[in-house]
Write a protein that holds these residues in place. Sequence first.
Motif, PDB file in Angstrom:
ATOM      1  N   ALA A  96     -28.946  26.365  30.821  1.00  0.00           N
ATOM      2  CA  ALA A  96     -28.843  26.984  32.250  1.00  0.00           C
ATOM      3  C   ALA A  96     -27.912  26.484  32.949  1.00  0.00           C
ATOM      4  N   ILE A  97     -28.003  25.019  33.296  1.00  0.00           N
ATOM      5  CA  ILE A  97     -27.056  24.607  34.432  1.00  0.00           C
ATOM      6  C   ILE A  97     -25.754  24.511  33.717  1.00  0.00           C
ATOM      7  N   GLN A  98     -25.265  24.646  32.347  1.00  0.00           N
ATOM      8  CA  GLN A  98     -24.084  24.564  31.567  1.00  0.00           C
ATOM      9  C   GLN A  98     -23.437  26.097  31.897  1.00  0.00           C
ATOM     10  N   THR A  99     -24.094  26.968  32.215  1.00  0.00           N
ATOM     11  CA  THR A  99     -23.495  28.190  32.150  1.00  0.00           C
ATOM     12  C   THR A  99     -22.878  28.342  33.723  1.00  0.00           C
ATOM     13  N   ILE A 100     -23.160  27.560  34.609  1.00  0.00           N
ATOM     14  CA  ILE A 100     -22.594  27.757  35.999  1.00  0.00           C
ATOM     15  C   ILE A 100     -21.218  27.454  35.864  1.00  0.00           C
ATOM     16  N   LYS A 101     -20.677  26.426  35.257  1.00  0.00           N
ATOM     17  CA  LYS A 101     -19.148  26.172  35.117  1.00  0.00           C
ATOM     18  C   LYS A 101     -18.632  27.417  34.320  1.00  0.00           C
ATOM     19  N   SER A 102     -19.290  27.823  32.995  1.00  0.00           N
ATOM     20  CA  SER A 102     -18.583  28.513  32.111  1.00  0.00           C
ATOM     21  C   SER A 102     -18.770  30.165  32.483  1.00  0.00           C
ATOM     22  N   ARG A 103     -20.051  30.313  33.234  1.00  0.00           N
ATOM     23  CA  ARG A 103     -19.880  31.833  33.297  1.00  0.00           C
ATOM     24  C   ARG A 103     -19.870  32.178  35.049  1.00  0.00           C
ATOM     25  N   ASN A 104     -19.998  31.354  35.835  1.00  0.00           N
ATOM     26  CA  ASN A 104     -20.337  31.846  37.226  1.00  0.00           C
ATOM     27  C   ASN A 104     -18.813  31.442  37.979  1.00  0.00           C
ATOM     28  N   LEU A 105     -18.228  30.518  37.517  1.00  0.00           N
ATOM     29  CA  LEU A 105     -16.689  29.957  38.247  1.00  0.00           C
ATOM     30  C   LEU A 105     -15.578  30.625  37.579  1.00  0.00           C
TER      31      LEU A 105
END
Length: 391
Positions: free
Chosen positions: A219-228
Motif C-alpha cells: 500500500a505504501i508503494q502506491t503513494i508515490k506511484s498512484r497519488n503523486l
Amino acid sequence: MTTQKNCTAFSDSELQTFIDVRRQIHAAPELGAETPHTAELVAARLEQWGYHVHVGIGGHGLVGVLKKGQGSRCIGLRADMDALPMQEKNPFAHASKIAGRMHACGHDGHTAILLAAAYRLANSDFNGTLNLIFQPDEEGLCGAKAMIDDGLFQRFPCDAIFALHNMPGAPVGSVVVQAGPTMASSERVSLTIGGKGGHGAMPELAVDPVPVVASLINAIQTIKSRNLGPEEYAVISIGMLQAGSVYNIIPDEASMLISVRTDTPQTQQKINQRLEQIVRGHEQSFGVRIDLQITQLAPALINDPEEAQRVRASLAPLFEPGQIHHRGPKVMGTEDFAWMLGEVPGCYFMLGNGEGEFHGCSVHNPHYDFNDALIGLGAKCWIALVEGFLV
Ligand SMILES: [Zn+2]
Ligand SMILES: [Zn+2]
C-alpha cells in the motif's frame, strides 16, 4: 585548470595559509555536535581579525560579528564544521589522524572558505553587519536547529542568509544557484503494529501482524506511484522490518521504519496524509492497532527566488559566461541549512569540486577530498555577495 576570473585576488601565501587551515581541520575531524576544537580554531582566527565572537550557541556553534559604517542591513553566511563517522582511505599526509572519523563531505573546506572570506572582509569597506555563522552537526541535521533554538536570529538578526556546498563531478569554476526547492526534506516514519500473539498452528486464535506488514509494504508503494503527480518529487524507502523470533510463534507485534523525502512541504503533507489514511484503513480491515510516529528530521530546502537572483548577479564577475547554472541535478539529499532558511530568506548554492577520479569522487566516500582550488574562489563568492549586500 580553473576558469575563474581574477577578482579580489588572494596572494599565493594567503591562499596557502587557508589551505593549511583546511588540511589541519581535515586531519583532526570532529563529529556531530562535538566540534569544540574546530570551533576554537575558528574563534581564535576571527578574534585575531577583529570580529566579535560569540561562542556556545546551541552547543559548539559560534557567530563572528563585524559591523562597519552606519548601515542597518545585516547578512548571515553559514559554514558547517562537522565530519562523518567513517574510516578515511586516502594516502596523503593530511588524511584523518583519528580512526573512524573523516571529513568526507568537505565541511573542512567550507569552514576554510568562510575563514578566508572573513580575513579579507575584515579590511573591506562594507556598510552594515556581517554575521559569520559556524555550525556543528550538519550531518546529524540537528546543529542548525540547536542554534536557532538558542536564539541565533534574535541575537544576530539577518535580512538574508547564505550557505554553499561543494559539488563533486562538476568542474571547478561552475556553480549551481537554483531558485525554489533545492534539497529534500527528511522524515523518519515509525510504525508499530500491535496484534495478538499465539501458537503458529492456531492462527484463528491470534491476530497476526505479519500479513499486515506485507499489505502495508504494498500500500505504501502506491503513494508515490498512484497519488503523486509527475512534478511531485518524493522518495519513500522502507529500511527496517521486524517481527517474531521463531517459526512457530505468531508474534504479538511487528514494526517498520521508513524514510520519506520530498522537495516541497506540500508533497510532504500529502504523503503524511496518505500514510495516516493507509494506516487507519489497515487497523480497520485487519483488526490491529497501529502506532504511527512521524519525526521531521529537516524540512525541504527552498531558496528564495530573489536571493538566488542576487547570488547570481553578485557571482557573475567571478565566473565565465554559462558557468552559473540555474538548475543542478535533482538530488533528494537533505541539508540542515533548510531549518535556517525556514526562519530567514536566503540561498544555498553549490560550487563544482572538480571532475575525474579524485575530485569527482562522491561525498561520503572514503576516497573523497575537498578540492583546495575552491578556497580562493569560494571566498571571492562570499566577498562579492557581502560587498553587494552591505552597501
Ligand atoms: Zn554530508
Ligand atoms: Zn555536507
